[in-house]
Enzyme design. Structure first.
Site, PDB file in Angstrom:
ATOM      1  N   CYS A 114       0.811  -1.220   0.000  1.00  0.00           N
ATOM      2  CA  CYS A 114       0.000   0.000   0.000  1.00  0.00           C
ATOM      3  C   CYS A 114       0.845   1.272   0.000  1.00  0.00           C
ATOM      4  O   CYS A 114       0.318   2.365  -0.209  1.00  0.00           O
ATOM      5  CB  CYS A 114      -0.940  -0.002   1.197  1.00  0.00           C
ATOM      6  SG  CYS A 114      -2.084  -1.406   1.210  1.00  0.00           S
ATOM      7  N   HIS A 256      -3.191   7.152   2.084  1.00  0.00           N
ATOM      8  CA  HIS A 256      -3.650   5.850   1.596  1.00  0.00           C
ATOM      9  C   HIS A 256      -5.034   5.577   2.169  1.00  0.00           C
ATOM     10  O   HIS A 256      -5.273   5.726   3.369  1.00  0.00           O
ATOM     11  CB  HIS A 256      -2.651   4.773   2.019  1.00  0.00           C
ATOM     12  CG  HIS A 256      -3.187   3.388   1.905  1.00  0.00           C
ATOM     13  ND1 HIS A 256      -3.771   2.908   0.754  1.00  0.00           N
ATOM     14  CD2 HIS A 256      -3.242   2.363   2.810  1.00  0.00           C
ATOM     15  CE1 HIS A 256      -4.160   1.660   0.950  1.00  0.00           C
ATOM     16  NE2 HIS A 256      -3.856   1.306   2.176  1.00  0.00           N
ATOM     17  N   ASN A 286     -10.175  -0.057   0.109  1.00  0.00           N
ATOM     18  CA  ASN A 286      -8.714  -0.043   0.081  1.00  0.00           C
ATOM     19  C   ASN A 286      -8.230  -0.676  -1.220  1.00  0.00           C
ATOM     20  O   ASN A 286      -8.329  -1.891  -1.407  1.00  0.00           O
ATOM     21  CB  ASN A 286      -8.183  -0.822   1.292  1.00  0.00           C
ATOM     22  CG  ASN A 286      -6.671  -0.854   1.373  1.00  0.00           C
ATOM     23  OD1 ASN A 286      -5.980  -0.562   0.400  1.00  0.00           O
ATOM     24  ND2 ASN A 286      -6.142  -1.225   2.521  1.00  0.00           N
TER      25      ASN A 286
END
Length: 333
Positions: A114, A256, A286
């Site tokens: 990520c 993020h 996500n």
């Protein structure tokens, strides 16, 4: 050698056409829209079909970024694909390079989960600043639905698929990457994993090799939350210090898109008002390396982000890895 600056001149995004909302997800695992939304901020996520390659999503985002930048693909020198879910274990960047027509570019994959987009941004900047390359496309793309355990409600509610891209160009004018901080801590690696599961295969007597497969995403959510709300503000403050700026100089905080609670907690620690926090988490969940560039592109195209705005971007996740970059948006729609 003269050190050049970089300009971020274009952005693009791509997501699959199919979406899965929380109510429908509750037919798969024991959960509810209220349970997911109150704990994560996520309402739906986009999912790729079994025939959709990651390289197609990545290429679509890259084409949009090139169009916004007004750059012909033949002028691209470098293509970097930040991903943890390539179509081919040997990498997918070259396939993207071919797909977008960047015939003169070198291409490679970069994996930092990520954090991949922020790590990729800093990596690409080094090539541009030294003058080795002039024009680059950086893509963050992941299809995590391939690796989700759809019986585990702690993780399957979180992840979606998508791609985002930016065009970066060397410049002798205003710098687009003002400061950065990158960090890793392998001691906490087990907090978020997608591990290889070996299976022994005998070749001849006394000789075995491993012929296994990868498992499914496993995460200690509490540890990741504690890690993110502590380490991300520290990284952003260090990046701001290197940029000779303060929190008050920021126009936008772009984190993020992992969990709305994390976004809120980091903003609070940095004293950044909620109206300066960019979030599209509710619609996409996500999307790993795609989340920052995908949210950036939406904010640019909606004219939320304006030319010259200063942005603190920060990625964090498996590895564990985390990083921050202070950016000045140089493109226009």
């Amino acid at each position: 050698m003269t050190t050049l600056g970089i300009a971020i001149t274009g952005s693009g995004g791509a997501t699959p056409d199919t979406s899965l909302d929380n109510d429908t997800l509750s037919q798969i695992v024991e959960t509810s829209d209220e349970w997911i939304a109150t704990r994560t901020g996520i309402r739906q996520r986009c999912l790729s079909g079994p025939e959709m390659p990651l390289s197609d999503l990545a290429a679509a985002a890259a084409r949009e970024a090139l169009e916004m930048a007004g750059l012909n693909p033949s002028e691209v020198d470098l293509v970097v694909l930040a991903t943890s879910t390539p179509d081919d274990l040997f990498g997918s960047a070259s396939r993207v390079q071919h797909s977008i027509g960047a015939s003169q570019a070198v291409a490679f994959d970069l994996t930092a989960a990520c954090s991949g987009f922020v790590f990729g941004l800093v990596t690409v900047a080094q090539f541009l600043r030294t003058g080795v390359y002039r024009n680059a496309v950086l893509i963050g793309a992941d299809i995590l639905s391939r690796w989700v355990d759809w019986s585990d409600r702690r993780t399957c509610v979180l992840f979606g698929d998508g791609a985002g891209a930016v065009v970066l160009q060397s410049t002798t004018e205003e710098e687009g990457l003002l400061g950065f901080e990158l960090r890793s801590n392998g001691a906490q690696n087990k907090s978020l994993t997608l591990g290889y599961e070996p299976q022994a295969q005998a070749l001849v007597e006394g000789l075995e090799v491993s012929q296994g497969n990868y498992g499914r995403i496993a995460m200690n959510g509490q540890e990741i939350y504690k890690f993110a709300v502590k380490k991300v503000p520290e990284a952003i403050e260090k990046a701001l210090f290197r940029a000779q700026l303060t929190n008050a100089d920021l126009d936008w905080l772009l984190l993020h898109q992992a969990n709305q609670r994390i976004l809120d907690a980091v903003a609070k620690r940095l004293n950044v008002p909620s109206e300066k926090v960019i979030s599209n988490l509710a619609r996409y969940g996500n999307t790993s390396a795609a989340s920052i560039p995908l949210a950036l592109d939406e904010a640019v195209r909606s004219h939320q982000i304006q030319t010259g705005d200063t942005i603190a971007a920060s990625g964090f996740g498996a590895g564990l890895t985390w990083g921050a970059a202070i950016l000045k948006w140089g493109g226009s729609v």
